[in-house]
Design an enzyme around this catalytic site. Structure first.
Site, short mmCIF file in Angstrom:
data_model
loop_
_atom_site.label_atom_id
_atom_site.label_comp_id
_atom_site.label_asym_id
_atom_site.label_seq_id
_atom_site.Cartn_x
_atom_site.Cartn_y
_atom_site.Cartn_z
CG HIS A 1 -1.85 1.16 1.25
ND1 HIS A 1 -2.95 1.26 0.41
CD2 HIS A 1 -1.84 2.31 1.97
CE1 HIS A 1 -3.57 2.40 0.63
NE2 HIS A 1 -2.91 3.07 1.57
CD GLU B 1 3.79 1.48 -4.26
OE1 GLU B 1 3.22 0.42 -4.54
OE2 GLU B 1 3.31 2.61 -4.52
C1 GAR Z 1 0.42 0.66 -6.17
O1 GAR Z 1 0.80 1.97 -5.86
C2 GAR Z 1 -0.03 -0.09 -4.93
O2 GAR Z 1 0.70 0.27 -3.78
C3 GAR Z 1 -1.47 0.37 -4.81
O3 GAR Z 1 -1.95 0.33 -6.13
C4 GAR Z 1 -0.87 0.64 -7.02
C5 GAR Z 1 -0.81 -0.42 -8.07
O4 GAR Z 1 0.17 -0.08 -9.04
N1 GAR Z 1 -2.23 -0.46 -3.94
C6 GAR Z 1 -3.18 -0.01 -3.11
O5 GAR Z 1 -3.55 1.15 -3.08
C7 GAR Z 1 -3.78 -1.06 -2.18
N2 GAR Z 1 -4.71 -0.46 -1.30
P1 GAR Z 1 0.82 -1.20 -9.93
O6 GAR Z 1 -0.34 -1.95 -10.58
O7 GAR Z 1 1.64 -0.46 -10.93
O8 GAR Z 1 1.64 -2.09 -9.04
#
Ligand code: GAR
Length: 216
Positions: free
Chosen positions: A110, A175
């Site tokens: 997250h 991340e």
């Molecule tokens: C990421 O920033 C992840 O941390 C977030 O969605 C995005 C997905 O990006 N997740 C949440 O908000 C969970 N509550 P990605 O598809 O490029 O990995």
């Protein structure tokens, strides 16, 4: 070598970071399966281009029937001998039963320093709160959304002129660093869950203080 499924709903950049890390010699986990609950998301093509088995299990037709969706999901996970799950931008809630079954074996990422700013629009929440440091959290999944024992966090400074988009881009960089490391820890049994917290075999860096803003 632990067999991992990554669950996505969209772009899949964290998925790509995990796939890349796992392709390195000696990484203790193999990305055996990528499942999306939506068809035609960019992450699926990227996974397939990396030779990873992909599946689409549409959740929309199930509406609020979470258990019905999870029945198909569980069948796919079992069929592919999956031992660990990484949620990577997977935007669908689970039943308590599913979460309980995978407790200690399912990670989520997250983009905030939990327990601050769970749920939607974490970067907007952070900017409205005026925090000077934000970041990302990898945690074990519990029934409550964006909560559960924290495995790893990474922090970034928040700039005065940040927008949710610029902050999101900075946090995304962190991340991509922490999710593969957290999976490495989990796959090597380097995480012990002690109630609401975890203890890991990793140690803190000696020069890792982040102060923001910088005055001198
Ligand atoms: C990421 O920033 C992840 O941390 C977030 O969605 C995005 C997905 O990006 N997740 C949440 O908000 C969970 N509550 P990605 O598809 O490029 O990995």
């Amino acid at each position: 070598m632990r067999r991992v499924a990554i669950l996505i709903s969209g772009r899949g950049s964290n998925m790509s970071a995990l796939i890349e890390a796992a392709s390195a010699e000696g990484f203790p986990a193999e990305i055996a399966l990528v499942i999306s609950n939506r068809a035609d998301v960019p992450g699926l093509a990227n996974a397939a281009a990396n030779g990873i088995k992909t599946l689409v299990i549409e959740s929309k037709p199930f509406g609020k029937d979470r258990a019905g969706f999870e029945k198909l999901l569980t069948a796919a996970l079992d069929e592919h001998g999956i031992e660990l799950i990484c949620l990577a931008g997977f935007m669908r809630l689970f039943t308590a039963e599913f979460v309980q079954h995978w407790y200690g074996r399912m990670l989520n990422i997250h983009p905030s320093l939990l327990p601050s700013f769970p749920g939607l629009d974490p970067h907007g929440q952070a900017l409205r709160a005026g925090v000077k440091i934000s970041g990302a959290t990898v945690h074990f999944v519990i029934p409550e959304t964006d909560a559960g024992p924290i495995v790893m966090q990474g922090a970034v400074p928040v700039a005065t002129d940040d927008t949710p988009d610029t902050l999101a881009a900075r946090v995304l960089g962190v991340e991509h660093q922490i999710y593969p490391q957290a999976l490495h820890l989990l796959a090597t049994d380097g995480i012990e869950i002690d109630g609401a917290v975890t203890k890991t075999t990793a140690c803190i860096g000696s020069d890792d203080n982040l102060i923001a803003p910088t005055v001198i």
